[in-house]
Design a protein around this motif. Structure first.
Motif, PDB file in Angstrom:
ATOM      1  N   PHE A 202       0.831  -1.204   0.000  1.00  0.00           N
ATOM      2  CA  PHE A 202       0.000   0.000   0.000  1.00  0.00           C
ATOM      3  C   PHE A 202       0.867   1.256   0.000  1.00  0.00           C
ATOM      4  O   PHE A 202       0.609   2.212  -0.732  1.00  0.00           O
ATOM      5  CB  PHE A 202      -0.933   0.004   1.211  1.00  0.00           C
ATOM      6  N   ALA A 203       1.912   1.260   0.835  1.00  0.00           N
ATOM      7  CA  ALA A 203       2.802   2.421   0.887  1.00  0.00           C
ATOM      8  C   ALA A 203       3.473   2.644  -0.465  1.00  0.00           C
ATOM      9  O   ALA A 203       3.622   3.787  -0.925  1.00  0.00           O
ATOM     10  CB  ALA A 203       3.849   2.225   1.983  1.00  0.00           C
ATOM     11  N   GLY A 204       3.885   1.552  -1.123  1.00  0.00           N
ATOM     12  CA  GLY A 204       4.503   1.697  -2.440  1.00  0.00           C
ATOM     13  C   GLY A 204       3.551   2.259  -3.474  1.00  0.00           C
ATOM     14  O   GLY A 204       3.926   3.108  -4.292  1.00  0.00           O
ATOM     15  N   MET A 205       2.298   1.798  -3.454  1.00  0.00           N
ATOM     16  CA  MET A 205       1.313   2.312  -4.397  1.00  0.00           C
ATOM     17  C   MET A 205       1.026   3.785  -4.142  1.00  0.00           C
ATOM     18  O   MET A 205       0.937   4.595  -5.077  1.00  0.00           O
ATOM     19  CB  MET A 205       0.025   1.493  -4.305  1.00  0.00           C
ATOM     20  N   ALA A 206       0.858   4.155  -2.866  1.00  0.00           N
ATOM     21  CA  ALA A 206       0.596   5.559  -2.546  1.00  0.00           C
ATOM     22  C   ALA A 206       1.739   6.452  -3.021  1.00  0.00           C
ATOM     23  O   ALA A 206       1.514   7.559  -3.521  1.00  0.00           O
ATOM     24  CB  ALA A 206       0.386   5.720  -1.042  1.00  0.00           C
ATOM     25  N   GLU A 207       2.976   5.947  -2.911  1.00  0.00           N
ATOM     26  CA  GLU A 207       4.128   6.730  -3.367  1.00  0.00           C
ATOM     27  C   GLU A 207       4.125   6.861  -4.889  1.00  0.00           C
ATOM     28  O   GLU A 207       4.424   7.922  -5.430  1.00  0.00           O
ATOM     29  CB  GLU A 207       5.416   6.060  -2.902  1.00  0.00           C
ATOM     30  N   ARG A 208       3.749   5.793  -5.592  1.00  0.00           N
ATOM     31  CA  ARG A 208       3.683   5.872  -7.051  1.00  0.00           C
ATOM     32  C   ARG A 208       2.650   6.891  -7.507  1.00  0.00           C
ATOM     33  O   ARG A 208       2.870   7.621  -8.485  1.00  0.00           O
ATOM     34  CB  ARG A 208       3.325   4.491  -7.630  1.00  0.00           C
ATOM     35  N   LEU A 209       1.523   6.941  -6.822  1.00  0.00           N
ATOM     36  CA  LEU A 209       0.452   7.844  -7.234  1.00  0.00           C
ATOM     37  C   LEU A 209       0.814   9.309  -7.017  1.00  0.00           C
ATOM     38  O   LEU A 209       0.079  10.193  -7.472  1.00  0.00           O
ATOM     39  CB  LEU A 209      -0.838   7.511  -6.477  1.00  0.00           C
ATOM     40  N   GLU A 210       1.933   9.588  -6.337  1.00  0.00           N
ATOM     41  CA  GLU A 210       2.381  10.962  -6.176  1.00  0.00           C
ATOM     42  C   GLU A 210       3.145  11.470  -7.396  1.00  0.00           C
ATOM     43  O   GLU A 210       3.419  12.667  -7.500  1.00  0.00           O
ATOM     44  CB  GLU A 210       3.264  11.082  -4.932  1.00  0.00           C
ATOM     45  N   ARG A 211       3.496  10.553  -8.318  1.00  0.00           N
ATOM     46  CA  ARG A 211       4.203  10.995  -9.524  1.00  0.00           C
ATOM     47  C   ARG A 211       3.314  11.963 -10.300  1.00  0.00           C
ATOM     48  O   ARG A 211       2.100  11.769 -10.396  1.00  0.00           O
ATOM     49  CB  ARG A 211       4.551   9.782 -10.390  1.00  0.00           C
TER      50      ARG A 211
ATOM     51  N   PRO B 271     -12.736  10.814 -13.770  1.00  0.00           N
ATOM     52  CA  PRO B 271     -13.637  10.246 -12.752  1.00  0.00           C
ATOM     53  C   PRO B 271     -12.977   9.055 -12.079  1.00  0.00           C
ATOM     54  O   PRO B 271     -12.172   8.342 -12.700  1.00  0.00           O
ATOM     55  CB  PRO B 271     -14.870   9.826 -13.571  1.00  0.00           C
ATOM     56  N   ALA B 272     -13.300   8.833 -10.823  1.00  0.00           N
ATOM     57  CA  ALA B 272     -12.630   7.790 -10.047  1.00  0.00           C
ATOM     58  C   ALA B 272     -12.668   6.424 -10.734  1.00  0.00           C
ATOM     59  O   ALA B 272     -11.626   5.748 -10.822  1.00  0.00           O
ATOM     60  CB  ALA B 272     -13.220   7.721  -8.643  1.00  0.00           C
ATOM     61  N   PRO B 273     -13.813   5.940 -11.249  1.00  0.00           N
ATOM     62  CA  PRO B 273     -13.799   4.613 -11.891  1.00  0.00           C
ATOM     63  C   PRO B 273     -12.878   4.559 -13.107  1.00  0.00           C
ATOM     64  O   PRO B 273     -12.200   3.544 -13.323  1.00  0.00           O
ATOM     65  CB  PRO B 273     -15.266   4.409 -12.302  1.00  0.00           C
ATOM     66  N   VAL B 274     -12.844   5.642 -13.887  1.00  0.00           N
ATOM     67  CA  VAL B 274     -11.965   5.671 -15.065  1.00  0.00           C
ATOM     68  C   VAL B 274     -10.502   5.665 -14.632  1.00  0.00           C
ATOM     69  O   VAL B 274      -9.674   4.932 -15.192  1.00  0.00           O
ATOM     70  CB  VAL B 274     -12.267   6.913 -15.922  1.00  0.00           C
ATOM     71  N   ALA B 275     -10.172   6.471 -13.628  1.00  0.00           N
ATOM     72  CA  ALA B 275      -8.790   6.536 -13.150  1.00  0.00           C
ATOM     73  C   ALA B 275      -8.343   5.179 -12.613  1.00  0.00           C
ATOM     74  O   ALA B 275      -7.232   4.709 -12.919  1.00  0.00           O
ATOM     75  CB  ALA B 275      -8.656   7.608 -12.077  1.00  0.00           C
ATOM     76  N   VAL B 276      -9.191   4.517 -11.825  1.00  0.00           N
ATOM     77  CA  VAL B 276      -8.818   3.216 -11.257  1.00  0.00           C
ATOM     78  C   VAL B 276      -8.630   2.192 -12.363  1.00  0.00           C
ATOM     79  O   VAL B 276      -7.665   1.406 -12.346  1.00  0.00           O
ATOM     80  CB  VAL B 276      -9.881   2.756 -10.241  1.00  0.00           C
ATOM     81  N   ALA B 277      -9.528   2.161 -13.341  1.00  0.00           N
ATOM     82  CA  ALA B 277      -9.399   1.202 -14.438  1.00  0.00           C
ATOM     83  C   ALA B 277      -8.096   1.416 -15.214  1.00  0.00           C
ATOM     84  O   ALA B 277      -7.380   0.461 -15.531  1.00  0.00           O
ATOM     85  CB  ALA B 277     -10.607   1.311 -15.369  1.00  0.00           C
ATOM     86  N   ARG B 278      -7.766   2.673 -15.521  1.00  0.00           N
ATOM     87  CA  ARG B 278      -6.545   2.958 -16.272  1.00  0.00           C
ATOM     88  C   ARG B 278      -5.312   2.620 -15.448  1.00  0.00           C
ATOM     89  O   ARG B 278      -4.329   2.069 -15.969  1.00  0.00           O
ATOM     90  CB  ARG B 278      -6.515   4.424 -16.689  1.00  0.00           C
ATOM     91  N   LEU B 279      -5.338   2.935 -14.162  1.00  0.00           N
ATOM     92  CA  LEU B 279      -4.184   2.623 -13.313  1.00  0.00           C
ATOM     93  C   LEU B 279      -4.004   1.118 -13.166  1.00  0.00           C
ATOM     94  O   LEU B 279      -2.866   0.630 -13.125  1.00  0.00           O
ATOM     95  CB  LEU B 279      -4.363   3.278 -11.941  1.00  0.00           C
ATOM     96  N   CYS B 280      -5.106   0.381 -13.083  1.00  0.00           N
ATOM     97  CA  CYS B 280      -4.988  -1.076 -12.995  1.00  0.00           C
ATOM     98  C   CYS B 280      -4.318  -1.635 -14.241  1.00  0.00           C
ATOM     99  O   CYS B 280      -3.463  -2.536 -14.147  1.00  0.00           O
ATOM    100  CB  CYS B 280      -6.376  -1.699 -12.803  1.00  0.00           C
ATOM    101  N   ARG B 281      -4.682  -1.108 -15.412  1.00  0.00           N
ATOM    102  CA  ARG B 281      -4.028  -1.571 -16.643  1.00  0.00           C
ATOM    103  C   ARG B 281      -2.548  -1.217 -16.627  1.00  0.00           C
ATOM    104  O   ARG B 281      -1.704  -2.026 -17.038  1.00  0.00           O
ATOM    105  CB  ARG B 281      -4.708  -0.945 -17.866  1.00  0.00           C
ATOM    106  N   MET B 282      -2.215  -0.037 -16.145  1.00  0.00           N
ATOM    107  CA  MET B 282      -0.815   0.400 -16.116  1.00  0.00           C
ATOM    108  C   MET B 282       0.026  -0.480 -15.207  1.00  0.00           C
ATOM    109  O   MET B 282       1.181  -0.794 -15.520  1.00  0.00           O
ATOM    110  CB  MET B 282      -0.739   1.850 -15.651  1.00  0.00           C
ATOM    111  N   PHE B 283      -0.543  -0.925 -14.084  1.00  0.00           N
ATOM    112  CA  PHE B 283       0.222  -1.694 -13.110  1.00  0.00           C
ATOM    113  C   PHE B 283      -0.030  -3.194 -13.201  1.00  0.00           C
ATOM    114  O   PHE B 283       0.430  -3.963 -12.349  1.00  0.00           O
ATOM    115  CB  PHE B 283      -0.108  -1.214 -11.691  1.00  0.00           C
ATOM    116  N   GLY B 284      -0.776  -3.629 -14.216  1.00  0.00           N
ATOM    117  CA  GLY B 284      -1.004  -5.058 -14.395  1.00  0.00           C
ATOM    118  C   GLY B 284      -1.872  -5.670 -13.318  1.00  0.00           C
ATOM    119  O   GLY B 284      -1.692  -6.849 -12.975  1.00  0.00           O
TER     120      GLY B 284
END
Length: 300
Positions: free
Chosen positions: A123-132, A143-156
């Motif tokens: 969790f700490a690593g993910m929170a740090e990545r999202l600060e980029r 929108p939150a659902p779009v952002a989560v879906a795109r981030l999930c694809r980016m991080f596999g």
């Protein structure tokens, strides 16, 4: 104007705000030119061919006041429209809510099924990545659902945006509901074995979350960088597990609790009521239980 022209004019779409503002500014600029022409004509007449009984100073003073009002209005219209204080607070609350939801949702995705120590590290690593910056911009503008879906694809990660958002929302509410003792698990982490959970005090949950989000509003107001603001918020929320701080949040009225807790986190306590008001705006956008349970019906 003919009847056909009248109908066409009434059906014409209204001019965009920018177009109307530009036209108004042109009219004001022309009005200022006319006022200057009048002032210069009065000066010329006063110097070259003064008329008896005319107070040229008074005439020029009247024109000067009119010109000053025209320039003030021109200056006002040339500025971008200002938001009302409560509208700005709502926008800040909405942006903060979206960032928090996405962070907690991605934490749920990356910690799914992990045991507590490993879940906390992930969790700490993910929170740090999202600060980029590029990811922070994605979270801010989507929108939150779009952002989560795109981030999930980016991080596999599994693209189950709604599931991760539900888990993240539950974890955010649990930040306020959990007891003071013990360590909080990251969203989606496997719970440690132990006794059955007690019945959640809904009023206490909302009261604690109200104080936490008010402190978050104070952090946002005093922190220019959004990534740093998020980091300080999560650090503060973790500290709220301390028994002494939790006791203040649970036993004092919200504004008094915020005023007493602000110095613990280097925040100014003088605007506690403002932070609580912003917290209420934030909580109004969340599907939370009512602060006070409904009274049972009167059966006579």
């Amino acid at each position: 104007m003919s009847e056909t022209q009248t109908v066409q004019a009434s059906e014409a779409p209204p001019a965009p705000r920018e177009e109307r503002a530009a036209r108004h500014l042109r009219l004001l600029a022309r009005m200022a030119e006319i006022q200057m022409d009048i002032a210069e004509a009065a000066r010329t007449e006063a110097v070259e061919a003064p008329q008896p009984g005319i107070d040229y100073c008074q005439r020029i003073a009247v024109v000067a006041r009119s010109l000053r009002l025209t320039l003030l209005l021109e200056d006002k219209l040339s500025r971008p429209p200002e938001e009302r204080p409560h509208e700005a607070a709502i926008r800040r609350a909405e942006r903060s809510r979206s960032r928090l939801r996405v962070t907690m949702a991605m934490g749920a995705a990356v910690t799914d099924g992990a045991e507590l120590p490993e879940a906390t590290r992930r969790f700490a690593g993910m929170a740090e990545r999202l600060e980029r910056p590029e990811l922070a911009e994605l979270v801010e503008t989507s929108p939150a659902p779009v952002a989560v879906a795109r981030l999930c694809r980016m991080f596999g990660l599994p693209e189950e945006a709604e599931r991760w958002l539900d888990l993240g929302d539950a974890a955010l509410a649990e930040m306020a509901a959990r007891p003071s003792a013990g360590t909080a698990a990251a969203p989606g982490a496997a719970p440690a074995p132990g006794p059955a959970e007690p019945v959640v005090d809904q009023a206490g949950t909302r009261r604690r979350l109200r104080v936490i989000m008010a402190l978050g509003a104070a952090i946002r107001a005093g922190t220019g960088d959004e990534a740093e603001s998020d980091r300080r918020f999560f650090e503060m929320a973790g500290q709220m597990d301390r028994p002494d701080l939790a006791a203040i949040a649970d036993s004092c009225p919200a504004a008094e609790a915020v005023a007493r807790l602000c110095p613990e986190f280097g925040l100014p306590p003088e605007q506690a009521e403002r932070w609580v008001a912003e917290s209420d705006l934030f909580l109004a956008t969340m599907d939370l239980p009512p602060e006070d349970p409904p009274e049972p019906p009167d059966t006579g």
